[in-house]
Scaffold this motif. Structure first.
Motif, PDB file in Angstrom:
ATOM      1  N   PHE A 182       0.908  -1.255  -0.024  1.00  0.00           N
ATOM      2  CA  PHE A 182      -0.004   0.093  -0.144  1.00  0.00           C
ATOM      3  C   PHE A 182       0.893   1.300   0.058  1.00  0.00           C
ATOM      4  N   SER A 183       1.975   1.258   0.790  1.00  0.00           N
ATOM      5  CA  SER A 183       2.956   2.321   0.742  1.00  0.00           C
ATOM      6  C   SER A 183       3.308   2.535  -0.769  1.00  0.00           C
ATOM      7  N   ILE A 184       3.781   1.691  -1.158  1.00  0.00           N
ATOM      8  CA  ILE A 184       4.207   1.746  -2.809  1.00  0.00           C
ATOM      9  C   ILE A 184       2.967   2.485  -3.712  1.00  0.00           C
ATOM     10  N   MET A 185       1.977   1.950  -3.285  1.00  0.00           N
ATOM     11  CA  MET A 185       0.576   2.591  -4.084  1.00  0.00           C
ATOM     12  C   MET A 185       0.435   3.900  -3.756  1.00  0.00           C
ATOM     13  N   MET A 186       0.634   4.216  -2.363  1.00  0.00           N
ATOM     14  CA  MET A 186       0.479   5.776  -2.258  1.00  0.00           C
ATOM     15  C   MET A 186       1.383   6.755  -2.901  1.00  0.00           C
ATOM     16  N   LYS A 187       2.727   6.170  -2.971  1.00  0.00           N
ATOM     17  CA  LYS A 187       3.550   7.016  -3.574  1.00  0.00           C
ATOM     18  C   LYS A 187       3.369   7.163  -5.054  1.00  0.00           C
ATOM     19  N   MET A 188       2.919   6.227  -5.601  1.00  0.00           N
ATOM     20  CA  MET A 188       2.672   6.169  -7.111  1.00  0.00           C
ATOM     21  C   MET A 188       1.389   7.003  -7.370  1.00  0.00           C
ATOM     22  N   ALA A 189       0.297   6.801  -6.620  1.00  0.00           N
ATOM     23  CA  ALA A 189      -1.000   7.592  -6.734  1.00  0.00           C
ATOM     24  C   ALA A 189      -0.829   8.790  -6.528  1.00  0.00           C
ATOM     25  N   ALA A 190      -0.049   9.263  -5.753  1.00  0.00           N
ATOM     26  CA  ALA A 190       0.626  10.685  -5.689  1.00  0.00           C
ATOM     27  C   ALA A 190       1.630  11.241  -6.374  1.00  0.00           C
ATOM     28  N   GLY A 191       2.081  10.500  -7.281  1.00  0.00           N
ATOM     29  CA  GLY A 191       3.161  10.794  -8.053  1.00  0.00           C
ATOM     30  C   GLY A 191       3.014  11.573  -9.373  1.00  0.00           C
ATOM     31  N   THR A 192       3.868  11.553 -10.159  1.00  0.00           N
ATOM     32  CA  THR A 192       3.972  11.922 -11.747  1.00  0.00           C
ATOM     33  C   THR A 192       2.641  11.510 -12.281  1.00  0.00           C
ATOM     34  N   PRO A 193       2.294  12.167 -13.386  1.00  0.00           N
ATOM     35  CA  PRO A 193       1.137  11.560 -14.257  1.00  0.00           C
ATOM     36  C   PRO A 193       1.530  10.139 -14.797  1.00  0.00           C
ATOM     37  N   ALA A 194       2.943   9.864 -14.797  1.00  0.00           N
ATOM     38  CA  ALA A 194       3.354   8.548 -15.478  1.00  0.00           C
ATOM     39  C   ALA A 194       2.927   7.513 -14.412  1.00  0.00           C
ATOM     40  N   GLN A 195       3.441   7.651 -13.056  1.00  0.00           N
ATOM     41  CA  GLN A 195       3.221   7.023 -11.824  1.00  0.00           C
ATOM     42  C   GLN A 195       1.980   6.707 -11.667  1.00  0.00           C
ATOM     43  N   LYS A 196       1.019   7.686 -11.893  1.00  0.00           N
ATOM     44  CA  LYS A 196      -0.582   7.294 -11.542  1.00  0.00           C
ATOM     45  C   LYS A 196      -1.056   6.625 -12.663  1.00  0.00           C
ATOM     46  N   ARG A 197      -0.487   6.695 -13.734  1.00  0.00           N
ATOM     47  CA  ARG A 197      -0.931   6.007 -14.927  1.00  0.00           C
ATOM     48  C   ARG A 197      -0.687   4.320 -14.429  1.00  0.00           C
ATOM     49  N   MET A 198       0.718   4.039 -14.003  1.00  0.00           N
ATOM     50  CA  MET A 198       0.926   2.758 -13.672  1.00  0.00           C
ATOM     51  C   MET A 198       0.140   2.295 -12.632  1.00  0.00           C
ATOM     52  N   ALA A 199      -0.243   3.177 -11.504  1.00  0.00           N
ATOM     53  CA  ALA A 199      -0.905   2.597 -10.419  1.00  0.00           C
ATOM     54  C   ALA A 199      -2.118   2.352 -10.804  1.00  0.00           C
ATOM     55  N   GLN A 200      -3.201   2.932 -11.689  1.00  0.00           N
ATOM     56  CA  GLN A 200      -4.195   2.701 -12.316  1.00  0.00           C
ATOM     57  C   GLN A 200      -4.231   1.519 -13.112  1.00  0.00           C
ATOM     58  N   ASP A 201      -3.402   1.196 -13.870  1.00  0.00           N
ATOM     59  CA  ASP A 201      -3.261   0.185 -14.702  1.00  0.00           C
ATOM     60  C   ASP A 201      -2.898  -0.895 -14.122  1.00  0.00           C
ATOM     61  N   ALA A 202      -2.219  -0.975 -12.861  1.00  0.00           N
ATOM     62  CA  ALA A 202      -1.952  -2.139 -12.124  1.00  0.00           C
ATOM     63  C   ALA A 202      -3.241  -2.553 -11.248  1.00  0.00           C
ATOM     64  N   LEU A 203      -3.840  -1.728 -10.990  1.00  0.00           N
ATOM     65  CA  LEU A 203      -5.171  -1.794 -10.219  1.00  0.00           C
ATOM     66  C   LEU A 203      -6.069  -2.578 -11.016  1.00  0.00           C
ATOM     67  N   ASN A 204      -6.366  -1.753 -12.371  1.00  0.00           N
ATOM     68  CA  ASN A 204      -7.391  -2.396 -13.227  1.00  0.00           C
ATOM     69  C   ASN A 204      -7.128  -3.773 -13.627  1.00  0.00           C
ATOM     70  N   ARG A 205      -5.854  -4.164 -13.978  1.00  0.00           N
ATOM     71  CA  ARG A 205      -5.325  -5.588 -14.372  1.00  0.00           C
ATOM     72  C   ARG A 205      -5.486  -6.502 -13.141  1.00  0.00           C
ATOM     73  N   LEU A 206      -4.961  -6.303 -12.074  1.00  0.00           N
ATOM     74  CA  LEU A 206      -5.007  -7.312 -10.840  1.00  0.00           C
ATOM     75  C   LEU A 206      -6.337  -7.130 -10.084  1.00  0.00           C
ATOM     76  N   TRP A 207      -7.389  -6.293 -10.343  1.00  0.00           N
ATOM     77  CA  TRP A 207      -8.655  -6.357  -9.547  1.00  0.00           C
ATOM     78  C   TRP A 207      -9.449  -7.738  -9.669  1.00  0.00           C
ATOM     79  N   PHE A 208      -9.804  -8.109 -10.845  1.00  0.00           N
ATOM     80  CA  PHE A 208     -10.487  -9.325 -11.026  1.00  0.00           C
ATOM     81  C   PHE A 208      -9.632 -10.463 -10.634  1.00  0.00           C
ATOM     82  N   PRO A 209      -8.517 -10.484 -11.181  1.00  0.00           N
ATOM     83  CA  PRO A 209      -7.885 -11.863 -10.815  1.00  0.00           C
ATOM     84  C   PRO A 209      -7.718 -11.934  -9.193  1.00  0.00           C
ATOM     85  N   SER A 210      -7.820 -10.925  -8.392  1.00  0.00           N
ATOM     86  CA  SER A 210      -7.686 -10.938  -6.820  1.00  0.00           C
ATOM     87  C   SER A 210      -8.992 -11.269  -6.468  1.00  0.00           C
ATOM     88  N   LEU A 211      -9.785 -10.880  -6.980  1.00  0.00           N
ATOM     89  CA  LEU A 211     -11.416 -11.341  -6.705  1.00  0.00           C
ATOM     90  C   LEU A 211     -11.341 -13.065  -6.962  1.00  0.00           C
TER      91      LEU A 211
END
Ligand SMILES: [Fe+2]
Ligand SMILES: [Fe+2]
Lengths: 337, 252
Positions: A182-211
């Protein structure tokens, strides 16, 4: 859940009047909350189911090293690298505890590994998905370890003593894993636009596999009832999945990321009026395809593990040959004295 | 060489050794011959990484240009790295990795013990902490070299091949230069040449117990300590520095 779709041995729950006296006494102990220990009598089906479940759990810890290991050499700072390396090392340790717990049931670690490599045992479907950007390392800790904790916390109360004790040890480390993710996610979500994009991309891809980690919906899981009667499963798949969704959605919002599923909405009428989030079902056809071997990384993951095992054979053989030589030498010395 | 520049160079040499070797060792993660080795390799890599942080942080302080350990690790190019060529050699098989570790551990264990007596208190303190880890590493790698050297025919053959292949990278550990002279004269660090006999004594004893033949060539590849590396380091850095280079200025 690191053990999903564990086939329960036997043919459903036996009614009490059809149980042998031994089986009845065993069920009474479980109902009374007693722990079953390795030397105690247990039904063959209980033993077989536990071997499958603990073995699958152990394999998941070991195969689970690979997606995160994928970023160790590329971690962006010395500190992040050390935290990740320590985390992946913990997972290897979890594998060890769990193989040991499984060995108390009469199957060796080498036999379990051979079954995994022969495709006769499984590991969690989640590890067949790739880690494509650095935020995936955050998302894995946050979501995958988070889902694992959901499952493992309840398994601390499982009926088989060695498994329950392994879970207690493991749970302590898992919560640290989730926090670092979560600490990595916080940094990324509050980071540069590229980092934010990485964070959203990771969440989108891993959400359903996590369920999917919690296994198929209750209506389709034939094995739950017996496993729950034996207390080697405490909650149903859907209960745990709901708990995970309810815990995670506020965290997604807190991070300022978009919810990865437009149907994630608060429903005050859920859970007898306590409320809960509605969510879309994962694509269960994909889930079964991944279990069958058709996930994006199945063949790579298995090849990595089989190669490590086969290419390491000379090392294992060399070290045991040396140990045997030493034992022979010291026996000779004792005889000569 | 002027003392501060010599000191900066020395600290980079120490920190780059542990950084690059730690990187190599961490490449094993999830691929070791048994789980216990996976855990042990990760332990070694973690120790090396922790030492890197200390050496490079001090290097940045000594240099006085405001560079952090991360800046030094992630934002220098190959020619500014000062590690031994030995530590950047590719992993090869497990025996090769282990033998590289053993040759390095034997040296590191000796130099760290000497550095605990450095007149520079900051160096003595880092050495004090790292020496405990290095003592454990050398004990472990020595034991495994003996086990595999004196194991099966195959393990013996593989260990001998690794030893022969890596031997030309040993000499560089003991080749001092003007910077080393400056620091030795100031009582800050030992002369590399002076570490050889203790290293030979340890290594010979282990090779003996491992039934491995010490190669009789003393040819030495050199250059790493001055920034002239093998082709391999560029790839290590491309991997290691990717995020910092691709997304400059981001916080992680
Ligand atoms: Fe784990
Ligand atoms: Fe974990």
């Amino acid at each position: 859940m690191y053990a999903q779709m564990v086939k329960t041995a036997g043919h459903g729950i036996k009614p009490r009047d059809r149980m042998t006296p031994q089986e009845r006494a065993f069920q009474d102990r479980i109902d009374a909350g007693e722990k079953i220990e390795p030397k105690d009598w247990m039904p063959d089906e209980y033993r077989a189911t536990l071997i499958r479940q603990i073995g699958q759990h152990a394999h998941s810890e070991i195969v689970g090293q690979l997606p995160e290991g994928n970023w160790i050499t590329r971690a962006p700072t010395l500190e992040r690298k050390a935290i990740l390396l320590a985390k992946v090392q913990d997972e290897a340790g979890h594998g060890l505890y769990l193989y040991s717990a499984c060995e108390t049931l009469g199957v060796s670690r080498d036999e379990l590994i051979a079954m995994l490599h022969a495709g006769k045992m499984k590991y969690s479907s989640i590890f067949n998905y790739p880690t494509l950007n650095w935020a995936d390392i955050g998302a894995v800790g946050w979501l995958v370890d988070g889902a694992a904790i959901m499952n493992q916390v309840q398994l601390q109360k499982t009926s088989y003593g060695p498994y329950a004790r392994a879970m207690v040890r493991i749970c302590k480390e898992e919560s640290f894993h989730q926090r670092q993710g979560f600490s990595i996610m916080m940094k990324m979500a509050a980071g540069t636009p590229a980092q934010k994009r990485m964070a959203q991309d990771a969440l989108n891809r891993l959400w359903f596999p996590s369920l999917m980690m919690f296994g198929p919906p209750d209506k389709d899981s034939a094995h739950t009832a017996q496993s729950m009667a034996w207390k080697i499963k405490i909650n149903t798949n859907d209960e745990l999945r709901q708990r995970f969704v309810d815990q995670t959605v506020p965290q997604i919002d807190y991070l300022g990321l978009e919810r990865p599923d437009p149907d994630l909405k608060w429903n005050p009428d859920k859970a007898d009026g306590k409320g809960g989030f509605d969510y879309s079902d994962p694509d269960w056809a994909e889930f079964f395809a991944v279990l069958k071997g058709n996930g994006p990384c199945n063949t790579d993951r298995m090849k990595a593990r089989v190669d490590a095992w086969e290419q390491g054979a000379w090392v294992r053989d060399g070290l045991s040959a040396h140990a045997a030589k030493r034992a022979a030498r010291s026996a000779q010395q004792t005889a000569a004295q | 060489m002027e003392k501060n520049a010599a000191l900066f160079q020395f600290l980079c040499r120490m920190g780059d050794n542990t950084l690059v070797l730690g990187h190599r060792v961490s490449e094993w993660c999830g691929h070791a011959p048994v789980i216990e080795e996976d855990i042990a390799l990760a332990n070694t890599a973690l120790d090396l990484l922790g030492q890197t942080q200390l050496w490079l942080e001090l290097a940045g302080t000594v240099e006085g240009k405001g560079r952090s350990a991360d800046d030094l690790a992630f934002l220098r190019d190959v020619w500014d790295f000062r590690n031994l060529l030995l530590v950047e050699r590719p992993n090869g098989d497990f025996g090769h990795t282990l033998l590289r570790q053993f040759l390095f551990d034997a040296w590191q264990n000796i130099i760290l013990a000497r550095l605990t007596e450095s007149r520079d208190q900051r160096i003595a303190e880092i050495a004090e902490k790292a020496a405990k880890e290095a003592a454990y590493h050398v004990e472990r790698s020595s034991g495994t070299v003996i086990g595999l050297g004196d194991g099966t025919d195959e393990s013996h053959r593989r260990m001998q091949a690794a030893l022969d292949r890596l031997w030309p990278y040993v000499g560089e550990m003991f080749c001092g230069d003007a910077a080393d002279q400056t620091l030795a004269a100031a009582g800050i660090a030992p002369r590399p040449e002076d570490l050889r006999s203790a290293w030979d004594a340890h290594v010979n004893a282990v090779l003996d117990a491992a039934t491995l033949a010490r190669p009789d060539s003393d040819f030495a590849h050199k250059g790493g300590r001055d920034g002239t590396h093998t082709e391999h380091l560029g790839y290590i850095l491309a991997d290691m520095q990717f995020l910092q280079r691709a997304y400059p200025g981001a916080a992680w």
